[in-house]
Design a protein around this motif. Structure first.
Motif: not given
Length: 297
Positions: A166-172, A182-196
C-alpha cells in the motif's frame, strides 16, 4: 518560508555531506561553539523510522565537551539515497556502511565513539563485531540484545506487511498521523514527520523492519570484542523491555544508565541528561589514553 522552530539548528551545528565509496550520506555535524576540538569524535546512528534530526537536541552539548559529533541518515533513510536492492539494508550491510563512515570521517587517525539508537544499535553492534574499525566505545541507546518485542514489534510487522503493498502514504495516513494527532504533536512536527517518512526508501524501510523483527542475540559475540560499552535507556522505554536491556548490560559487563522520565527516544525526551551521561562515559573511556594519544600526534 522559515525553518520550523524545532528544526532550527543550534550554534555549532550544520548540515554536512559525507562522500564515501558507497555514495553520499546526509549528516549533521556539530563542533564546539567555543574552545577547540581536543577529545575524540563521535558518530550517532538513528533508529528505524528516525533520522539524524533525532539527535538535534543533544548535538551542541555533546560538541561543547570538546569534540566533533556527527549524526547521519543511513542509506535509504530520509536525505540519504539508497538502492532498490534489499541486500543493502541488512544489519551487516549497514554496519559496513558505518565502518566506512567512521573511516572516512577520521581517516583512521584517532578513535571514534559510536552511538546507535534502537535499530541503529543493532547496526552499530554489527560495525563493532565485524572488526573492520576499532571504535573507542559503543553506546546502545534504547536497543536490545535481539529482536524487538511488544507494541513496537507489532508496528514493525505492520510496516513489513503494508509498505510493499500500500505504500508509505497509506502507513502515514492510517497509522502514524492518527497517533501523532492523538498525542498532541504540534503541526510543524507532524509536517516534518510526514516529509521524513515519505522520503524513506520503501525497500529500505521494509528490510530494516524485517531485520528488527528477526535480529539474533549477538551479545556474547559483542562481549568478546571488549569495547567499552554503555547501555542507556529511558525508564519508560516501550521498545525492548527494561529488564532485557539491563540483563544485556550485565552479560556485556557494560555500564547501564536508566534515564528518569524518558521513554524510547532519550535524546529527544531527556536531552540534557542523555548528553551528560554520554559525555561522562566518553570522558571516562578517554582518560587513560588521551595523554598518550596527544603525545603521539
Amino acid at each position: 518560508m522559515s525553518t520550523p522552530r524545532f528544526l532550527d539548528l543550534p550554534p555549532g551545528v550544520a548540515p554536512h555531506k559525507i562522500e564515501t565509496a558507497q555514495g553520499t550520506f546526509a549528516a549533521l555535524e556539530a563542533l564546539p561553539v567555543s574552545g577547540v576540538v581536543e577529545r575524540w569524535p563521535a558518530l550517532l546512528i538513528p533508529g528505524l523510522t528516525g533520522s539524524k534530526e533525532d539527535f538535534i537536541a543533544v548535538l551542541q552539548t555533546l560538541a561543547q565537551s570538546g569534540r566533533r559529533v556527527v549524526a547521519v541518515d543511513l542509506r535509504g533513510q530520509y536525505e540519504t539515497p539508497g538502492p532498490d536492492d534489499p541486500g543493502a539494508y541488512t544489519c551487516a550491510a549497514l554496519g559496513s556502511d558505518v565502518d566506512l563512515l567512521a573511516q572516512t570521517l577520521n581517516g583512521g587517525d584517532e578513535p571514534m565513539h559510536l552511538v546507535g539508537h534502537s535499530f541503529g544499535g543493532l547496526v552499530a553492534r554489527e560495525a563493532v563485531i565485524d572488526g573492520r574499525t576499532k571504535f573507542a566505545s559503543l553506546t546502545l541507546m534504547s536497543s536490545g540484545p535481539s529482536a524487538i518485542v511488544g507494541e513496537r514489534a507489532r508496528n514493525g510487522r505492520a510496516l513489513l506487511k503494508e509498505v510493499p503493498v500500500r505504500g508509505l502514504e497509506h502507513v502515514w495516513a492510517t497509522k502514524m498521523e492518527p497517533e501523532a494527532l492523538a498525542n498532541g504533536v504540534p503541526d510543524e512536527i507532524i509536517a516534518f514527520l510526514r516529509k521524513r517518512l515519505l522520503a524513506n526508501s520503501p525497500t529500505a524501510l521494509s528490510r530494516m523492519a524485517e531485520q528488527t523483527l528477526n535480529a539474533p542475540d549477538r551479545t556474547d559475540e559483542l562481549r568478546q570484542i571488549e569495547v567499552p560499552t554503555l547501555v542507556l535507556y529511558g525508564e519508560h522505554d516501550d521498545g525492548w523491555p527494561s529488564d532485557l536491556q539491563s540483563e544485556m548490560a550485565t552479560r556485556l559487563g557494560a555500564e547501564c544508565v536508566v534515564l528518569p522520565g524518558a521513554a524510547h527516544s532519550p535524546a529527544v525526551e531527556a536531552p540534557e541528561t542523555t548528553a551528560a551521561a554520554l559525555i561522562r562515559f566518553w570522558n571516562a573511556v578517554e582518560s587513560p589514553h588521551l595523554d598518550t594519544w596527544s603525545n603521539a600526534v
